[in-house]
Design a protein around this motif. Structure first.
Motif, PDB file in Angstrom:
ATOM      1  N   TRP A 155       0.841  -1.199   0.000  1.00 42.45           N
ATOM      2  CA  TRP A 155       0.000   0.000   0.000  1.00 42.45           C
ATOM      3  C   TRP A 155       0.879   1.254   0.000  1.00 42.45           C
ATOM      4  O   TRP A 155       1.843   1.354   0.759  1.00 42.45           O
ATOM      5  CB  TRP A 155      -0.880   0.050   1.248  1.00 42.45           C
ATOM      6  CG  TRP A 155      -2.080  -0.840   1.219  1.00 42.45           C
ATOM      7  CD1 TRP A 155      -2.807  -1.217   0.132  1.00 42.45           C
ATOM      8  CD2 TRP A 155      -2.710  -1.441   2.367  1.00 42.45           C
ATOM      9  NE1 TRP A 155      -3.854  -2.016   0.526  1.00 42.45           N
ATOM     10  CE2 TRP A 155      -3.825  -2.174   1.890  1.00 42.45           C
ATOM     11  CE3 TRP A 155      -2.449  -1.432   3.731  1.00 42.45           C
ATOM     12  CZ2 TRP A 155      -4.667  -2.886   2.736  1.00 42.45           C
ATOM     13  CZ3 TRP A 155      -3.282  -2.142   4.579  1.00 42.45           C
ATOM     14  CH2 TRP A 155      -4.377  -2.851   4.074  1.00 42.45           C
ATOM     15  N   GLU A 156       0.496   2.222  -0.839  1.00 42.15           N
ATOM     16  CA  GLU A 156       1.206   3.490  -0.876  1.00 42.15           C
ATOM     17  C   GLU A 156       0.400   4.554  -0.123  1.00 42.15           C
ATOM     18  O   GLU A 156      -0.763   4.337   0.231  1.00 42.15           O
ATOM     19  CB  GLU A 156       1.453   3.893  -2.331  1.00 42.15           C
ATOM     20  CG  GLU A 156       2.370   2.890  -3.041  1.00 42.15           C
ATOM     21  CD  GLU A 156       2.642   3.246  -4.486  1.00 42.15           C
ATOM     22  OE1 GLU A 156       2.013   4.188  -4.993  1.00 42.15           O
ATOM     23  OE2 GLU A 156       3.471   2.561  -5.106  1.00 42.15           O
ATOM     24  N   ARG A 157       1.020   5.701   0.094  1.00 42.94           N
ATOM     25  CA  ARG A 157       0.409   6.715   0.954  1.00 42.94           C
ATOM     26  C   ARG A 157      -0.982   7.127   0.474  1.00 42.94           C
ATOM     27  O   ARG A 157      -1.913   7.255   1.292  1.00 42.94           O
ATOM     28  CB  ARG A 157       1.313   7.943   1.057  1.00 42.94           C
ATOM     29  CG  ARG A 157       0.745   8.988   2.000  1.00 42.94           C
ATOM     30  CD  ARG A 157       1.613  10.215   2.143  1.00 42.94           C
ATOM     31  NE  ARG A 157       1.035  11.123   3.120  1.00 42.94           N
ATOM     32  CZ  ARG A 157       1.625  11.523   4.235  1.00 42.94           C
ATOM     33  NH1 ARG A 157       2.841  11.107   4.517  1.00 42.94           N
ATOM     34  NH2 ARG A 157       1.009  12.346   5.072  1.00 42.94           N
ATOM     35  N   ASP A 158      -1.159   7.323  -0.840  1.00 39.94           N
ATOM     36  CA  ASP A 158      -2.468   7.775  -1.317  1.00 39.94           C
ATOM     37  C   ASP A 158      -3.552   6.731  -1.059  1.00 39.94           C
ATOM     38  O   ASP A 158      -4.701   7.079  -0.772  1.00 39.94           O
ATOM     39  CB  ASP A 158      -2.401   8.145  -2.804  1.00 39.94           C
ATOM     40  CG  ASP A 158      -2.027   6.982  -3.698  1.00 39.94           C
ATOM     41  OD1 ASP A 158      -1.329   6.054  -3.233  1.00 39.94           O
ATOM     42  OD2 ASP A 158      -2.427   6.979  -4.879  1.00 39.94           O
ATOM     43  N   VAL A 160      -3.531   4.554   1.507  1.00 37.38           N
ATOM     44  CA  VAL A 160      -3.793   4.578   2.944  1.00 37.38           C
ATOM     45  C   VAL A 160      -4.664   5.789   3.291  1.00 37.38           C
ATOM     46  O   VAL A 160      -5.631   5.679   4.060  1.00 37.38           O
ATOM     47  CB  VAL A 160      -2.465   4.607   3.729  1.00 37.38           C
ATOM     48  CG1 VAL A 160      -2.727   4.765   5.228  1.00 37.38           C
ATOM     49  CG2 VAL A 160      -1.664   3.334   3.463  1.00 37.38           C
ATOM     50  N   GLU A 161      -4.379   6.926   2.706  1.00 31.20           N
ATOM     51  CA  GLU A 161      -5.180   8.122   2.971  1.00 31.20           C
ATOM     52  C   GLU A 161      -6.629   7.937   2.497  1.00 31.20           C
ATOM     53  O   GLU A 161      -7.568   8.380   3.170  1.00 31.20           O
ATOM     54  CB  GLU A 161      -4.543   9.334   2.294  1.00 31.20           C
ATOM     55  CG  GLU A 161      -3.245   9.773   2.973  1.00 31.20           C
ATOM     56  CD  GLU A 161      -2.566  10.927   2.257  1.00 31.20           C
ATOM     57  OE1 GLU A 161      -2.832  11.118   1.041  1.00 31.20           O
ATOM     58  OE2 GLU A 161      -1.763  11.641   2.900  1.00 31.20           O
ATOM     59  N   LYS A 194       1.533   1.152   8.205  1.00 29.01           N
ATOM     60  CA  LYS A 194       1.548   2.227   7.204  1.00 29.01           C
ATOM     61  C   LYS A 194       1.139   3.571   7.824  1.00 29.01           C
ATOM     62  O   LYS A 194       1.718   4.620   7.506  1.00 29.01           O
ATOM     63  CB  LYS A 194       0.616   1.878   6.045  1.00 29.01           C
ATOM     64  CG  LYS A 194       1.063   0.681   5.217  1.00 29.01           C
ATOM     65  CD  LYS A 194       2.321   0.974   4.416  1.00 29.01           C
ATOM     66  CE  LYS A 194       2.690  -0.188   3.524  1.00 29.01           C
ATOM     67  NZ  LYS A 194       3.923   0.088   2.731  1.00 29.01           N
ATOM     68  N   GLU A 197       4.149   4.730   9.582  1.00 30.30           N
ATOM     69  CA  GLU A 197       5.191   5.140   8.630  1.00 30.30           C
ATOM     70  C   GLU A 197       4.909   6.520   8.048  1.00 30.30           C
ATOM     71  O   GLU A 197       5.818   7.346   7.896  1.00 30.30           O
ATOM     72  CB  GLU A 197       5.293   4.106   7.508  1.00 30.30           C
ATOM     73  CG  GLU A 197       6.304   4.448   6.426  1.00 30.30           C
ATOM     74  CD  GLU A 197       6.302   3.434   5.284  1.00 30.30           C
ATOM     75  OE1 GLU A 197       6.929   3.735   4.238  1.00 30.30           O
ATOM     76  OE2 GLU A 197       5.681   2.347   5.427  1.00 30.30           O
ATOM     77  N   TYR A 198       3.625   6.786   7.722  1.00 34.27           N
ATOM     78  CA  TYR A 198       3.284   8.046   7.069  1.00 34.27           C
ATOM     79  C   TYR A 198       2.832   9.135   8.051  1.00 34.27           C
ATOM     80  O   TYR A 198       2.444  10.227   7.630  1.00 34.27           O
ATOM     81  CB  TYR A 198       2.182   7.800   6.028  1.00 34.27           C
ATOM     82  CG  TYR A 198       2.582   6.861   4.920  1.00 34.27           C
ATOM     83  CD1 TYR A 198       3.802   7.003   4.254  1.00 34.27           C
ATOM     84  CD2 TYR A 198       1.749   5.825   4.529  1.00 34.27           C
ATOM     85  CE1 TYR A 198       4.182   6.143   3.233  1.00 34.27           C
ATOM     86  CE2 TYR A 198       2.111   4.952   3.502  1.00 34.27           C
ATOM     87  CZ  TYR A 198       3.324   5.116   2.862  1.00 34.27           C
ATOM     88  OH  TYR A 198       3.685   4.253   1.859  1.00 34.27           O
ATOM     89  N   LEU A 200       0.101   9.269  10.108  1.00 31.39           N
ATOM     90  CA  LEU A 200      -1.309   9.567   9.860  1.00 31.39           C
ATOM     91  C   LEU A 200      -2.220   9.207  11.036  1.00 31.39           C
ATOM     92  O   LEU A 200      -3.426   9.023  10.857  1.00 31.39           O
ATOM     93  CB  LEU A 200      -1.781   8.819   8.600  1.00 31.39           C
ATOM     94  CG  LEU A 200      -1.093   9.231   7.293  1.00 31.39           C
ATOM     95  CD1 LEU A 200      -1.488   8.293   6.157  1.00 31.39           C
ATOM     96  CD2 LEU A 200      -1.453  10.671   6.941  1.00 31.39           C
TER      97      LEU A 200
END
Length: 412
Positions: A155-158, A160-161, A194, A197-198, A200
């Motif tokens: 999974w990438e940041r976008d 996860v957001e 995640k 990591e980000y 959030l």
């Protein structure tokens, strides 16, 4: 114990072709999956079932087939979902979130998400979108699905957001900001990593209750979830063809939910404390299963075949590993790993020869385990399996094509 059906049950199944010979003989042998599939669906067809199929009261579906061949079955629409909702509604630790009208946000395999999107597209008479929008991922008015990627480790940041935004939407629909989080334990652990990591955490509202119900949840993963959430975390055990049979309480103890069912345990080998789960069930009226060997294995508190003493659903029969001490199940390796190190996240035992193995593993913090824990892991696996073991730290272990992890692999 030979769990022959009662006279009442026999009356409900006597006209089903697959059981006619057993009814005549007065004895029902254990029913295995190949026998169920032989002659399908004719071996199950009755005038009542044909009428139910025509009226839309029964449907053909495929079992989930974690790491094995999928099996076709017949059941009422939303059979598994209704079983889940009943347990949620009645569970002593989390019934309050059902009664409060919480929305259910589901974080599990992308295959489950894609299935919901296909069902909704079929209702509209269209094709499912390649990347289904949120409106296409609502199973009913209460449940939506989040995951759009096979491997949650990627999974990438976008992504996860987006998932956190959809969680917030579900929470904001409740006056107290409550929502119920349904998940695979692994997927939720990946989301937590995640989010960390980000950075959030402020965007992730805590759930009011959690159920993990889709695959075996390792001891370390459950411990990791409990460190991050204060709400009850409940495990459900069941299958596509049976519905849910057992549930845990918030302390991890299992309790039966055997509505229109009975269970017997049969040792997988003489002297083994691992047992086959054999189920008789008329909960699904369109495909009642009598003395059905589900393929699941269990351990009990004292090793006896007493269903009331089940302490662990320890894996699949097809994945049992032979050892000098008898069969080894997924849950046995998991317990061995958790006792040696609480830092191991995903682990996979890779067989590299007749008497050797490699334990590939990732950790929650991405750092290899300390030397003492590594030695304990290698020693523990050797004692458990009889194989010399080498620990192999990995940054990533790919998930299987089913969206679930395989704990055992041929790594030669």
């Amino acid at each position: 114990m030979d769990g022959q059906p009662t006279a009442e049950v026999i009356e409900q199944i006597r006209d089903i072709p697959i059981y006619r010979e057993s009814v005549e003989r007065g004895h029902f042998p254990i029913l295995d999956k190949p026998e169920m599939a032989r002659g399908f669906p004719d071996n199950w067809m009755t005038p009542r079932l044909a009428a139910a199929l025509k009226a839309g009261e029964a449907e053909f579906v495929l079992s989930t087939g974690t790491n094995h061949a999928r099996m076709q079955i017949i059941r009422p629409p939303y059979f598994l979902l209704n079983s889940y909702y009943q347990l949620w509604r009645e569970h002593p630790d989390i019934a309050g979130t059902w009664e409060a009208g919480c929305r259910r946000v589901s974080l599990t395999t992308v295959l489950a998400t894609e299935h919901v999107a296909r069902v909704n597209a079929k209702k509209r008479g269209t094709d499912a979108a390649l990347v289904p929008p949120l409106d296409d991922r609502w199973l009913d008015e209460r449940t939506c699905y989040l995951n759009l990627r096979l491997d949650p480790a990627l999974w990438e940041r976008d992504e996860v957001e987006r998932m956190l935004e959809e969680i917030r939407t579900a929470a904001q629909a409740h006056p107290r900001g409550w929502y119920h989080l349904d998940c695979s334990g692994y997927h939720l652990a990946h989301l937590l990593r995640k989010v960390d990591e980000y950075g959030l955490w402020d965007a992730f509202p805590p759930p009011a209750s959690i159920i993990h119900a889709y695959e075996y949840t390792p001891v370390n993963v459950r411990r990791f979830l409990e460190q991050h959430f204060a709400c009850p975390i409940i495990d459900l055990f069941g299958s596509t063809e049976l519905g849910y049979l057992f549930f845990s309480d918030r302390r991890g103890r299992y309790h039966p939910h055997l509505d229109k069912m009975s269970v017997e345990l049969v040792p997988v080998a003489p002297g083994s404390g691992i047992h086959h789960l054999v189920v008789s069930s008329v909960r699904n009226p369109h495909m009642p299963l009598i003395r059905y060997r589900s393929g699941d294995c269990v351990r009990t508190l004292d090793g006896t075949p007493d269903p009331a003493k089940i302490s662990q659903f320890c894996g699949r029969e097809k994945e049992l590993l032979g050892s000098p001490h008898g069969p080894v199940a997924q849950g046995d390796l998991d317990r061995c790993v958790a006792e040696a190190s609480s830092q191991v996240f995903v682990h996979q035992l890779q067989l590299t020869g007749t008497d050797e193995a490699r334990l590939a593993c990732t950790t929650f913090n991405g750092v290899p385990v300390a030397a003492a824990e590594a030695s304990a892991l290698e020693r523990g696996v050797q004692e458990l399996t009889g194989r010399r073991c080498r620990l192999d730290h990995r940054a990533h272990i790919p998930i299987g094509k089913s969206g679930k992890y395989a704990w055992l692999a041929n790594g030669a």
